[in-house]
Design a protein around this motif. Structure first.
Motif, PDB file in Angstrom:
ATOM      1  N   HIS A 173       0.861  -1.190   0.000  1.00 51.44           N
ATOM      2  CA  HIS A 173       0.000   0.000   0.000  1.00 51.44           C
ATOM      3  C   HIS A 173       0.897   1.240   0.000  1.00 51.44           C
ATOM      4  O   HIS A 173       2.081   1.147   0.322  1.00 51.44           O
ATOM      5  CB  HIS A 173      -0.918   0.011   1.236  1.00 51.44           C
ATOM      6  N   SER A 174       0.363   2.343  -0.337  1.00 53.24           N
ATOM      7  CA  SER A 174       1.011   3.634  -0.060  1.00 53.24           C
ATOM      8  C   SER A 174      -0.069   4.693  -0.034  1.00 53.24           C
ATOM      9  O   SER A 174      -0.810   4.856  -1.007  1.00 53.24           O
ATOM     10  CB  SER A 174       2.041   4.020  -1.116  1.00 53.24           C
ATOM     11  N   PRO A 175      -0.151   5.451   1.059  1.00 54.74           N
ATOM     12  CA  PRO A 175      -1.178   6.492   1.128  1.00 54.74           C
ATOM     13  C   PRO A 175      -0.893   7.623   0.145  1.00 54.74           C
ATOM     14  O   PRO A 175      -1.769   8.441  -0.117  1.00 54.74           O
ATOM     15  CB  PRO A 175      -1.070   6.982   2.578  1.00 54.74           C
ATOM     16  N   HIS A 233      -0.403   2.591  11.414  1.00 53.18           N
ATOM     17  CA  HIS A 233       0.672   3.581  11.525  1.00 53.18           C
ATOM     18  C   HIS A 233       0.299   4.618  12.565  1.00 53.18           C
ATOM     19  O   HIS A 233       0.210   5.799  12.270  1.00 53.18           O
ATOM     20  CB  HIS A 233       0.924   4.261  10.180  1.00 53.18           C
ATOM     21  N   TYR A 258      -5.857   9.711   4.953  1.00 54.32           N
ATOM     22  CA  TYR A 258      -5.482   9.813   3.527  1.00 54.32           C
ATOM     23  C   TYR A 258      -6.649   9.450   2.599  1.00 54.32           C
ATOM     24  O   TYR A 258      -6.468   8.751   1.592  1.00 54.32           O
ATOM     25  CB  TYR A 258      -4.282   8.908   3.216  1.00 54.32           C
ATOM     26  N   HIS A 266      -5.011   3.336   6.620  1.00 53.07           N
ATOM     27  CA  HIS A 266      -4.786   2.983   5.210  1.00 53.07           C
ATOM     28  C   HIS A 266      -4.039   1.649   5.053  1.00 53.07           C
ATOM     29  O   HIS A 266      -4.206   0.971   4.054  1.00 53.07           O
ATOM     30  CB  HIS A 266      -3.998   4.109   4.518  1.00 53.07           C
ATOM     31  N   PRO A 287       9.181   5.661   5.528  1.00 55.02           N
ATOM     32  CA  PRO A 287       8.443   6.944   5.587  1.00 55.02           C
ATOM     33  C   PRO A 287       8.644   7.630   6.943  1.00 55.02           C
ATOM     34  O   PRO A 287       9.087   6.991   7.902  1.00 55.02           O
ATOM     35  CB  PRO A 287       6.981   6.520   5.384  1.00 55.02           C
ATOM     36  N   VAL A 338       7.493   8.165   9.819  1.00 57.28           N
ATOM     37  CA  VAL A 338       6.635   7.809  10.954  1.00 57.28           C
ATOM     38  C   VAL A 338       7.516   7.933  12.206  1.00 57.28           C
ATOM     39  O   VAL A 338       8.604   7.362  12.234  1.00 57.28           O
ATOM     40  CB  VAL A 338       6.110   6.356  10.804  1.00 57.28           C
ATOM     41  N   ARG A 383       0.141  16.160   9.419  1.00 58.26           N
ATOM     42  CA  ARG A 383       0.871  14.887   9.312  1.00 58.26           C
ATOM     43  C   ARG A 383       0.907  14.417   7.868  1.00 58.26           C
ATOM     44  O   ARG A 383       1.947  14.017   7.343  1.00 58.26           O
ATOM     45  CB  ARG A 383       0.180  13.846  10.203  1.00 58.26           C
ATOM     46  N   THR A 407       4.145  13.929   5.050  1.00 52.77           N
ATOM     47  CA  THR A 407       4.480  12.678   4.360  1.00 52.77           C
ATOM     48  C   THR A 407       4.440  12.874   2.844  1.00 52.77           C
ATOM     49  O   THR A 407       5.315  12.386   2.112  1.00 52.77           O
ATOM     50  CB  THR A 407       3.502  11.561   4.781  1.00 52.77           C
ATOM     51  N   GLU A 458       6.480  -4.054   7.757  1.00 53.48           N
ATOM     52  CA  GLU A 458       5.130  -4.314   7.229  1.00 53.48           C
ATOM     53  C   GLU A 458       5.076  -5.607   6.422  1.00 53.48           C
ATOM     54  O   GLU A 458       3.988  -6.159   6.224  1.00 53.48           O
ATOM     55  CB  GLU A 458       4.681  -3.157   6.336  1.00 53.48           C
ATOM     56  N   ILE A 482       7.115   6.610  -1.664  1.00 55.59           N
ATOM     57  CA  ILE A 482       7.978   6.037  -0.604  1.00 55.59           C
ATOM     58  C   ILE A 482       7.689   4.538  -0.491  1.00 55.59           C
ATOM     59  O   ILE A 482       7.358   4.020   0.586  1.00 55.59           O
ATOM     60  CB  ILE A 482       7.821   6.751   0.751  1.00 55.59           C
TER      61      ILE A 482
HETATM   62  O1  LIG Z   1       1.258   6.929   8.191  1.00 54.01           O
HETATM   63  C1  LIG Z   1       1.748   7.766   7.434  1.00 54.01           C
HETATM   64  O2  LIG Z   1       1.604   8.973   7.625  1.00 54.01           O
HETATM   65  C2  LIG Z   1       2.479   7.330   6.220  1.00 54.01           C
HETATM   66  C3  LIG Z   1       2.532   6.068   5.871  1.00 54.01           C
HETATM   67  C4  LIG Z   1       3.175   5.541   4.660  1.00 54.01           C
HETATM   68  C5  LIG Z   1       3.911   6.303   3.759  1.00 54.01           C
HETATM   69  C6  LIG Z   1       4.482   5.697   2.633  1.00 54.01           C
HETATM   70  C7  LIG Z   1       4.351   4.332   2.384  1.00 54.01           C
HETATM   71  C8  LIG Z   1       3.618   3.575   3.288  1.00 54.01           C
HETATM   72  O3  LIG Z   1       3.467   2.235   3.136  1.00 54.01           O
HETATM   73  C9  LIG Z   1       3.033   4.176   4.398  1.00 54.01           C
HETATM   74  O4  LIG Z   1       2.270   3.428   5.195  1.00 54.01           O
END
Ligand SMILES: O=C(O)/C=C/c1cccc(O)c1O
Ligand code: FE2
Length: 312
Positions: free
Chosen positions: A10-12, A53, A77, A115, A181, A183, A211, A215, A270, A301
Protein backbone atom coordinates in the motif's frame (compact mmCIF):
# COMPACT_ATOMS: atom_id res chain seq x y z
CA UNK A 1 -12.98 -24.88 0.67
CA UNK A 2 -10.35 -22.96 -1.24
CA UNK A 3 -7.66 -20.46 -0.36
CA UNK A 4 -6.19 -17.81 -2.62
CA UNK A 5 -3.60 -15.17 -1.89
CA UNK A 6 -3.10 -11.56 -2.83
CA UNK A 7 -0.28 -9.50 -1.33
CA UNK A 8 0.15 -5.89 -2.49
CA UNK A 9 2.08 -2.94 -1.12
CA UNK A 10 0.00 0.00 0.00
CA UNK A 11 1.01 3.63 -0.06
CA UNK A 12 -1.18 6.49 1.13
CA UNK A 13 0.69 8.72 -1.32
CA UNK A 14 -0.81 6.91 -4.33
CA UNK A 15 -3.68 9.37 -4.40
CA UNK A 16 -1.48 12.43 -3.91
CA UNK A 17 1.89 12.21 -5.70
CA UNK A 18 2.45 11.51 -9.40
CA UNK A 19 5.16 8.90 -10.03
CA UNK A 20 7.53 8.84 -13.02
CA UNK A 21 6.07 8.60 -16.50
CA UNK A 22 4.27 5.33 -17.18
CA UNK A 23 4.29 4.11 -13.57
CA UNK A 24 0.73 5.17 -12.74
CA UNK A 25 -0.52 3.23 -15.81
CA UNK A 26 1.55 0.20 -14.80
CA UNK A 27 0.12 0.18 -11.26
CA UNK A 28 -3.41 0.83 -12.55
CA UNK A 29 -2.99 -2.23 -14.78
CA UNK A 30 -1.79 -4.23 -11.75
CA UNK A 31 -4.94 -3.24 -9.86
CA UNK A 32 -7.06 -4.21 -12.89
CA UNK A 33 -5.43 -7.65 -12.76
CA UNK A 34 -6.04 -7.74 -9.00
CA UNK A 35 -9.76 -7.05 -9.51
CA UNK A 36 -9.91 -9.72 -12.22
CA UNK A 37 -8.24 -12.15 -9.82
CA UNK A 38 -10.88 -11.38 -7.18
CA UNK A 39 -13.62 -12.05 -9.75
CA UNK A 40 -11.98 -15.33 -10.72
CA UNK A 41 -11.54 -16.69 -7.18
CA UNK A 42 -14.97 -15.30 -6.22
CA UNK A 43 -14.38 -15.21 -2.45
CA UNK A 44 -17.09 -15.89 0.09
CA UNK A 45 -14.77 -14.72 2.87
CA UNK A 46 -11.82 -12.30 2.95
CA UNK A 47 -9.13 -12.32 5.62
CA UNK A 48 -6.86 -9.27 5.59
CA UNK A 49 -3.45 -8.94 7.24
CA UNK A 50 -2.70 -5.23 7.54
CA UNK A 51 -0.55 -2.93 9.67
CA UNK A 52 -1.36 0.35 11.36
CA UNK A 53 0.67 3.58 11.53
CA UNK A 54 -0.41 5.06 14.86
CA UNK A 55 -3.96 5.74 13.80
CA UNK A 56 -5.66 2.87 15.59
CA UNK A 57 -2.97 1.06 17.59
CA UNK A 58 -0.76 3.03 20.00
CA UNK A 59 1.81 2.36 22.69
CA UNK A 60 -0.84 2.43 25.41
CA UNK A 61 -1.40 -1.17 24.29
CA UNK A 62 0.53 -2.55 21.33
CA UNK A 63 -0.05 -6.22 20.47
CA UNK A 64 2.10 -8.01 17.88
CA UNK A 65 -1.11 -8.99 16.08
CA UNK A 66 -4.85 -9.04 16.73
CA UNK A 67 -7.97 -10.55 15.21
CA UNK A 68 -10.71 -7.97 14.82
CA UNK A 69 -14.26 -9.06 15.68
CA UNK A 70 -15.40 -5.57 14.67
CA UNK A 71 -13.47 -2.79 12.96
CA UNK A 72 -13.90 0.41 11.02
CA UNK A 73 -11.63 2.52 8.85
CA UNK A 74 -9.77 5.47 10.35
CA UNK A 75 -10.38 7.50 7.19
CA UNK A 76 -6.79 8.73 6.95
CA UNK A 77 -5.48 9.81 3.53
CA UNK A 78 -9.03 9.68 2.13
CA UNK A 79 -9.41 5.94 2.77
CA UNK A 80 -12.75 4.51 3.81
CA UNK A 81 -14.10 5.09 7.32
CA UNK A 82 -16.79 2.43 6.80
CA UNK A 83 -17.43 -0.42 9.19
CA UNK A 84 -16.01 -3.75 8.03
CA UNK A 85 -18.64 -6.48 7.71
CA UNK A 86 -17.05 -9.01 10.05
CA UNK A 87 -18.59 -12.48 10.51
CA UNK A 88 -18.02 -12.55 14.25
CA UNK A 89 -18.40 -16.32 14.58
CA UNK A 90 -15.53 -16.82 12.12
CA UNK A 91 -13.34 -14.21 13.85
CA UNK A 92 -14.04 -15.94 17.17
CA UNK A 93 -13.41 -19.38 15.67
CA UNK A 94 -10.05 -18.19 14.34
CA UNK A 95 -9.06 -16.68 17.68
CA UNK A 96 -10.07 -19.76 19.66
CA UNK A 97 -8.23 -22.05 17.25
CA UNK A 98 -5.14 -19.82 17.46
CA UNK A 99 -4.97 -19.84 21.26
CA UNK A 100 -5.65 -23.58 21.28
CA UNK A 101 -2.64 -24.06 18.98
CA UNK A 102 0.01 -22.09 20.83
CA UNK A 103 -0.56 -18.61 19.42
CA UNK A 104 -1.12 -15.89 22.04
CA UNK A 105 -3.74 -14.10 20.00
CA UNK A 106 -5.08 -10.68 20.96
CA UNK A 107 -8.61 -9.77 19.93
CA UNK A 108 -10.30 -6.43 19.34
CA UNK A 109 -14.04 -5.85 19.38
CA UNK A 110 -13.72 -2.35 17.98
CA UNK A 111 -10.52 -1.68 16.07
CA UNK A 112 -9.83 1.44 14.08
CA UNK A 113 -7.83 0.50 10.98
CA UNK A 114 -5.90 2.95 8.84
CA UNK A 115 -4.79 2.98 5.21
CA UNK A 116 -2.45 0.05 5.95
CA UNK A 117 -5.42 -2.27 6.40
CA UNK A 118 -8.02 -0.44 4.32
CA UNK A 119 -6.45 0.85 1.10
CA UNK A 120 -5.81 -2.47 -0.64
CA UNK A 121 -9.14 -4.18 0.23
CA UNK A 122 -10.98 -0.99 -0.67
CA UNK A 123 -9.20 -0.78 -4.03
CA UNK A 124 -9.40 -4.40 -5.10
CA UNK A 125 -12.79 -5.33 -3.61
CA UNK A 126 -14.65 -2.14 -4.50
CA UNK A 127 -15.01 -1.07 -0.86
CA UNK A 128 -14.58 -2.65 2.56
CA UNK A 129 -18.25 -3.54 2.98
CA UNK A 130 -18.58 -5.72 -0.13
CA UNK A 131 -17.38 -9.04 1.30
CA UNK A 132 -17.53 -10.62 4.75
CA UNK A 133 -14.06 -9.81 6.04
CA UNK A 134 -12.01 -10.71 9.09
CA UNK A 135 -9.29 -8.07 9.51
CA UNK A 136 -6.12 -9.20 11.26
CA UNK A 137 -3.90 -6.39 12.52
CA UNK A 138 -0.15 -7.10 12.33
CA UNK A 139 2.23 -4.65 13.98
CA UNK A 140 4.68 -3.36 11.38
CA UNK A 141 5.95 -0.09 12.88
CA UNK A 142 6.24 -0.27 16.68
CA UNK A 143 9.26 -1.86 18.39
CA UNK A 144 9.66 -4.42 19.85
CA UNK A 145 8.95 -6.84 17.03
CA UNK A 146 8.35 -10.52 17.75
CA UNK A 147 10.49 -12.93 15.69
CA UNK A 148 9.24 -13.46 12.15
CA UNK A 149 8.86 -17.16 12.96
CA UNK A 150 5.98 -16.21 15.30
CA UNK A 151 4.26 -14.29 12.52
CA UNK A 152 4.78 -17.20 10.15
CA UNK A 153 3.33 -19.63 12.70
CA UNK A 154 0.38 -17.33 13.39
CA UNK A 155 -0.41 -17.24 9.68
CA UNK A 156 0.00 -20.99 9.37
CA UNK A 157 -2.38 -21.70 12.26
CA UNK A 158 -5.02 -19.30 10.94
CA UNK A 159 -4.65 -20.96 7.52
CA UNK A 160 -5.18 -24.38 9.12
CA UNK A 161 -8.46 -23.17 10.59
CA UNK A 162 -9.62 -21.45 7.41
CA UNK A 163 -9.02 -24.67 5.49
CA UNK A 164 -11.69 -26.36 7.64
CA UNK A 165 -14.38 -23.88 6.55
CA UNK A 166 -16.76 -24.35 3.68
CA UNK A 167 -15.69 -21.02 2.19
CA UNK A 168 -13.70 -19.64 -0.71
CA UNK A 169 -11.20 -17.59 1.27
CA UNK A 170 -9.17 -14.74 -0.19
CA UNK A 171 -6.15 -13.87 1.96
CA UNK A 172 -4.95 -10.30 1.50
CA UNK A 173 -1.55 -9.13 2.77
CA UNK A 174 -0.97 -5.36 2.69
CA UNK A 175 2.34 -3.63 3.30
CA UNK A 176 6.01 -3.11 2.60
CA UNK A 177 8.33 -3.84 0.91
CA UNK A 178 11.42 -1.70 1.63
CA UNK A 179 10.49 1.81 2.74
CA UNK A 180 11.22 4.34 5.42
CA UNK A 181 8.44 6.94 5.59
CA UNK A 182 8.58 9.67 8.25
CA UNK A 183 6.64 7.81 10.95
CA UNK A 184 7.96 8.87 14.40
CA UNK A 185 9.81 6.29 16.50
CA UNK A 186 9.77 6.19 20.29
CA UNK A 187 13.55 5.99 20.74
CA UNK A 188 14.19 9.26 18.90
CA UNK A 189 10.86 10.97 19.55
CA UNK A 190 10.36 14.39 21.13
CA UNK A 191 8.06 14.70 24.15
CA UNK A 192 5.20 15.83 21.89
CA UNK A 193 5.80 12.90 19.52
CA UNK A 194 5.86 10.50 22.48
CA UNK A 195 2.51 11.83 23.66
CA UNK A 196 1.19 11.12 20.16
CA UNK A 197 2.76 7.65 19.96
CA UNK A 198 1.32 6.79 23.35
CA UNK A 199 -2.27 7.78 22.74
CA UNK A 200 -2.73 9.96 19.67
CA UNK A 201 -6.12 8.65 18.55
CA UNK A 202 -8.54 10.89 16.71
CA UNK A 203 -6.32 13.87 15.90
CA UNK A 204 -7.88 17.20 15.06
CA UNK A 205 -8.46 17.75 11.32
CA UNK A 206 -5.57 20.25 11.41
CA UNK A 207 -3.18 17.75 13.04
CA UNK A 208 -4.16 15.06 10.56
CA UNK A 209 -3.69 17.43 7.62
CA UNK A 210 -0.26 18.50 8.91
CA UNK A 211 0.87 14.89 9.31
CA UNK A 212 -0.32 13.98 5.85
CA UNK A 213 1.20 17.07 4.24
CA UNK A 214 4.57 16.21 5.79
CA UNK A 215 4.48 12.68 4.36
CA UNK A 216 3.29 13.85 0.93
CA UNK A 217 6.09 16.42 0.85
CA UNK A 218 8.67 13.86 1.97
CA UNK A 219 7.62 11.66 -0.97
CA UNK A 220 8.20 14.52 -3.41
CA UNK A 221 11.57 15.36 -1.85
CA UNK A 222 12.58 11.69 -1.80
CA UNK A 223 11.93 11.40 -5.53
CA UNK A 224 14.07 14.51 -6.03
CA UNK A 225 16.89 12.94 -3.98
CA UNK A 226 16.46 15.47 -1.17
CA UNK A 227 14.80 13.56 1.67
CA UNK A 228 16.56 12.40 4.79
CA UNK A 229 15.09 8.88 4.77
CA UNK A 230 16.54 5.50 3.89
CA UNK A 231 16.79 4.49 0.22
CA UNK A 232 14.46 1.86 -1.21
CA UNK A 233 16.20 -1.49 -1.70
CA UNK A 234 15.00 -3.26 -4.88
CA UNK A 235 17.49 -6.09 -4.36
CA UNK A 236 16.12 -6.83 -0.89
CA UNK A 237 12.57 -6.52 -2.18
CA UNK A 238 13.14 -8.99 -5.01
CA UNK A 239 14.85 -11.46 -2.67
CA UNK A 240 11.78 -11.25 -0.42
CA UNK A 241 9.50 -11.83 -3.42
CA UNK A 242 11.66 -14.85 -4.31
CA UNK A 243 10.83 -16.37 -0.90
CA UNK A 244 7.13 -15.66 -1.42
CA UNK A 245 7.29 -17.40 -4.79
CA UNK A 246 9.29 -20.37 -3.48
CA UNK A 247 6.49 -21.41 -1.12
CA UNK A 248 9.17 -22.26 1.46
CA UNK A 249 7.62 -20.04 4.10
CA UNK A 250 10.01 -21.23 6.83
CA UNK A 251 12.71 -19.31 4.93
CA UNK A 252 11.05 -16.11 6.21
CA UNK A 253 12.28 -17.07 9.69
CA UNK A 254 15.83 -16.03 8.75
CA UNK A 255 14.77 -12.36 8.61
CA UNK A 256 15.62 -10.48 11.81
CA UNK A 257 14.09 -7.16 12.78
CA UNK A 258 17.47 -5.45 13.24
CA UNK A 259 18.75 -6.48 9.83
CA UNK A 260 15.45 -5.64 8.15
CA UNK A 261 15.64 -2.08 9.47
CA UNK A 262 19.24 -1.73 8.30
CA UNK A 263 18.62 -3.21 4.87
CA UNK A 264 15.13 -2.05 4.03
CA UNK A 265 14.05 0.75 6.36
CA UNK A 266 11.96 1.21 9.48
CA UNK A 267 8.69 0.32 7.78
CA UNK A 268 9.99 -2.83 6.05
CA UNK A 269 8.45 -4.65 9.02
CA UNK A 270 5.13 -4.31 7.23
CA UNK A 271 6.19 -7.37 5.22
CA UNK A 272 5.05 -9.28 8.30
CA UNK A 273 1.59 -8.99 6.77
CA UNK A 274 2.85 -10.79 3.66
CA UNK A 275 4.59 -13.42 5.78
CA UNK A 276 1.37 -14.17 7.68
CA UNK A 277 -0.69 -14.27 4.47
CA UNK A 278 1.81 -16.48 2.59
CA UNK A 279 2.07 -18.85 5.58
CA UNK A 280 -1.73 -19.09 5.81
CA UNK A 281 -1.85 -19.88 2.10
CA UNK A 282 0.94 -22.46 2.30
CA UNK A 283 -0.85 -24.29 5.13
CA UNK A 284 -3.29 -25.56 2.49
CA UNK A 285 -0.44 -27.08 0.44
CA UNK A 286 1.81 -25.96 -2.43
CA UNK A 287 0.73 -22.86 -4.34
CA UNK A 288 1.39 -21.46 -7.78
CA UNK A 289 2.29 -17.87 -8.59
CA UNK A 290 -0.40 -15.97 -10.44
CA UNK A 291 1.19 -12.52 -10.31
CA UNK A 292 4.56 -11.09 -9.38
CA UNK A 293 5.15 -7.39 -9.76
CA UNK A 294 7.80 -4.98 -8.55
CA UNK A 295 8.63 -1.32 -9.04
CA UNK A 296 10.54 1.04 -6.75
CA UNK A 297 8.35 4.16 -6.54
CA UNK A 298 10.06 6.92 -4.55
CA UNK A 299 7.18 9.42 -4.96
CA UNK A 300 5.09 6.94 -2.95
CA UNK A 301 7.98 6.04 -0.60
CA UNK A 302 7.42 2.44 -1.61
CA UNK A 303 9.27 -0.59 -2.76
CA UNK A 304 5.99 -1.48 -4.42
CA UNK A 305 5.33 -5.17 -4.97
CA UNK A 306 2.58 -7.67 -5.55
CA UNK A 307 2.33 -11.43 -5.30
CA UNK A 308 -0.81 -13.47 -6.00
CA UNK A 309 -1.16 -17.24 -5.75
CA UNK A 310 -3.68 -20.03 -5.97
CA UNK A 311 -3.45 -23.62 -4.75
CA UNK A 312 -1.36 -25.85 -7.04
O1 LIG B 1 1.26 6.93 8.19
C1 LIG B 1 1.75 7.77 7.43
O2 LIG B 1 1.60 8.97 7.63
C2 LIG B 1 2.48 7.33 6.22
C3 LIG B 1 2.53 6.07 5.87
C4 LIG B 1 3.18 5.54 4.66
C5 LIG B 1 3.91 6.30 3.76
C6 LIG B 1 4.48 5.70 2.63
C7 LIG B 1 4.35 4.33 2.38
C8 LIG B 1 3.62 3.57 3.29
O3 LIG B 1 3.47 2.24 3.14
C9 LIG B 1 3.03 4.18 4.40
O4 LIG B 1 2.27 3.43 5.20
FE1 FE2 C 1 2.52 1.46 5.49
Amino acid sequence: MSLSLMCISHSPLMGFNEPAEGVREEVDALFDRARAFVSEVDPTLVVTFGPDHYNGFFYDLMPPFAICYAAHGAGDYDTSADEFVVPEHIAAGLAQYAVDHGIDMTISRGAELDHGAVQIPETVLGGITKYPTVPVFVNGVAEPFVPISRIRLMGQVLGDYLATLDERVLLIGSGGLSHDPPVPRWAEATEAQRAFLLEGRHPTPEARAARQAKTINTGLKFAAGEADIQELNPEWDNAFLDVCESGDVTAFDAYTATQMTLDAGHSSHEVRCWVAACAAMRSAGPYVTRERYYRAIPEWIAGFGAFFATTA
